[in-house]
Write an enzyme that holds these catalytic residues in place. Structure first.
Site, PDB file in Angstrom:
ATOM      1  N   LEU A 109      -6.913   6.792   2.973  1.00 61.27           N
ATOM      2  CA  LEU A 109      -6.945   7.828   1.948  1.00 61.27           C
ATOM      3  C   LEU A 109      -5.747   7.774   1.020  1.00 61.27           C
ATOM      4  O   LEU A 109      -5.666   8.516   0.050  1.00 61.27           O
ATOM      5  CB  LEU A 109      -7.004   9.200   2.610  1.00 61.27           C
ATOM      6  CG  LEU A 109      -8.331   9.521   3.291  1.00 61.27           C
ATOM      7  CD1 LEU A 109      -8.251  10.856   4.008  1.00 61.27           C
ATOM      8  CD2 LEU A 109      -9.483   9.555   2.286  1.00 61.27           C
ATOM      9  N   ARG A 110      -4.806   6.862   1.312  1.00 59.20           N
ATOM     10  CA  ARG A 110      -3.587   6.822   0.510  1.00 59.20           C
ATOM     11  C   ARG A 110      -3.889   6.522  -0.954  1.00 59.20           C
ATOM     12  O   ARG A 110      -3.291   7.105  -1.852  1.00 59.20           O
ATOM     13  CB  ARG A 110      -2.612   5.786   1.068  1.00 59.20           C
ATOM     14  CG  ARG A 110      -1.165   6.181   0.818  1.00 59.20           C
ATOM     15  CD  ARG A 110      -0.230   5.046   1.099  1.00 59.20           C
ATOM     16  NE  ARG A 110      -0.213   4.615   2.480  1.00 59.20           N
ATOM     17  CZ  ARG A 110       0.517   5.172   3.428  1.00 59.20           C
ATOM     18  NH1 ARG A 110       1.287   6.181   3.132  1.00 59.20           N
ATOM     19  NH2 ARG A 110       0.486   4.720   4.653  1.00 59.20           N
ATOM     20  N   ALA A 111      -4.836   5.634  -1.175  1.00 58.79           N
ATOM     21  CA  ALA A 111      -5.188   5.265  -2.538  1.00 58.79           C
ATOM     22  C   ALA A 111      -5.676   6.492  -3.316  1.00 58.79           C
ATOM     23  O   ALA A 111      -5.232   6.749  -4.441  1.00 58.79           O
ATOM     24  CB  ALA A 111      -6.263   4.175  -2.529  1.00 58.79           C
TER      25      ALA A 111
ATOM     26  N   ASP B 137       0.814  -1.207   0.000  1.00 58.30           N
ATOM     27  CA  ASP B 137       0.000   0.000   0.000  1.00 58.30           C
ATOM     28  C   ASP B 137       0.855   1.267   0.000  1.00 58.30           C
ATOM     29  O   ASP B 137       0.419   2.326  -0.429  1.00 58.30           O
ATOM     30  CB  ASP B 137      -0.900  -0.028   1.250  1.00 58.30           C
ATOM     31  CG  ASP B 137      -1.747   1.220   1.371  1.00 58.30           C
ATOM     32  OD1 ASP B 137      -2.457   1.520   0.395  1.00 58.30           O
ATOM     33  OD2 ASP B 137      -1.679   1.903   2.409  1.00 58.30           O
TER      34      ASP B 137
ATOM     35  N   THR C 142      -2.843   9.038  -3.983  1.00 58.68           N
ATOM     36  CA  THR C 142      -1.938   8.588  -5.040  1.00 58.68           C
ATOM     37  C   THR C 142      -2.611   8.696  -6.399  1.00 58.68           C
ATOM     38  O   THR C 142      -1.993   9.127  -7.378  1.00 58.68           O
ATOM     39  CB  THR C 142      -1.509   7.136  -4.800  1.00 58.68           C
ATOM     40  OG1 THR C 142      -0.999   7.020  -3.482  1.00 58.68           O
ATOM     41  CG2 THR C 142      -0.451   6.706  -5.788  1.00 58.68           C
TER      42      THR C 142
END
Ligand SMILES: [Zn+2]
Length: 349
Positions: free
Chosen positions: A282-284, A201, A287
């Site tokens: 929220l990383r997805a 991730d 990115t």
């Protein structure tokens, strides 16, 4: 004295592998995208592609004599030594190629982060620091072949440093910090051990490369490789125009990036897509947005559009799906389905 760099295979001459080439290019425009994970068979030219991209990028100005290759124009990212030097006058700079540092398997942590010589510190009262691979990689690429065979704590450490842009070494009350901004490229063969989902991730993009199955493409790969081996200079000259064009696009993209407009409807679309796929955190989304913005900048678009989002979605999301993140057909199909559900099937080509 630097040895003349060995000529590398031109990036533009790499046959196919478009997703990998695009992901690498996107990360060259904006390193904040967070690195690229390249999954695939051996001998698919993963390392060649990274080296080719670095060779294509414009050489950088670095402070002469600095062990970390500081950028003389980035006052906020100087090492302690350069900061001290800058107080006494302008920093002298030299032009150097963008570094590509290989992370060997079985490497010790000291070799990666650098080693503090405690003995000299105690006996002579000097802070002696032997810089490691993270120093050499500053402002370039750090390439880990078979990232899934590297110890988890090292992968974790590399990702932390890549994200913060700074390497901090602490031993027995002594500490040294230096800039270490790089694009992390990990290659892996899914059949040889998996990466923890938490580590997966943290990579920005992931791509799958395959040995070409189409006859014509295979022939072309071998033909170009053979031509390169027989006369490197002539082959490089032949592809120079293409490489030059891409370099100009990357340089222009980097300039456009900070001012690139990001409309709300794109943010909404990214959120809907991630909700549809059930990606954690929220990383997805971040990115996805960054990669789309980088692509829009690369293409000199007026603003980030949903089409940019769609094109980067597989790379930005496939390694973040909860089940079978490495099952290419499965995750690619799921993303395709979610794209169609969120944006409508008609546009999903
Ligand atoms: Zn420095």
């Amino acid at each position: 004295m630097l040895a003349t760099p060995r000529p590398v295979f031109p990036f533009s001459a790499i046959v196919g592998q478009n997703e990998m080439k695009l992901a690498l290019t996107i990360s060259a425009v904006d390193s904040a995208v967070g690195g690229v994970l390249v999954f695939g068979d051996r001998g698919t030219g993963k390392s060649t592609a990274v080296r080719a991209l670095a060779a294509l990028l414009p050489p950088m100005k670095a402070v002469s004599g600095c062990r970390y290759g500081c950028d003389p124009e980035a006052a906020d990212a100087l090492c302690e030594e350069c900061r001290a030097r800058s107080l006494t006058g302008p920093l002298k700079a030299a032009t150097v190629p963008v570094p590509v540092v290989d992370m060997p398997l079985g490497v010790t942590e000291d070799r990666v982060v650098g080693a503090l010589d405690l003995e000299r510190a105690l006996s002579q009262g000097v802070k002696a620091f032997e810089p490691g691979l993270l120093a050499r990689a500053n402002r370039g690429f750090l390439y880990i072949d078979e990232v899934n065979l590297l110890e988890d704590h090292l992968v974790d450490l590399l990702i932390d440093v890549a994200a913060s842009g700074e390497n901090l070494v602490e031993r027995e009350g002594l500490s040294v910090r230096h800039p270490s901004r790089f694009v992390l490229i990990g290659s892996g063969n899914p059949e040889e051990g998996e990466l923890r989902p938490q580590l997966l991730d943290r990579f920005g993009l992931s791509v799958e490369v395959k040995t070409p199955e189409e006859l014509g493409e295979r022939v072309e790969v071998v033909k170009r490789r053979d031509e390169f081996e027989r006369d490197r200079a002539a082959f490089i000259a032949k592809w120079k125009k293409e490489d030059d064009r891409l370099r100009r696009r990357i340089v222009a993209g980097r300039k456009t990036l900070p001012g690139m407009e990001l409309p709300d409807d794109v943010l909404v679309a990214a959120a809907r897509l991630c909700m549809q796929l059930g990606t954690d955190g929220l990383r997805a989304e971040l990115t996805l947005i960054r990669a789309a913005r980088s692509l829009a900048s690369l293409e000199q678009a007026a603003a980030v559009a949903v089409t940019h989002l769609r094109r980067v979605a597989p790379s930005a999301l496939r390694h973040r799906l909860r089940r079978d993140p490495l099952d290419e057909s499965g995750s690619a199909a799921r993303i395709e389905r979610a794209l169609a559900e969120v944006f409508g099937a008609a546009e999903s080509a």
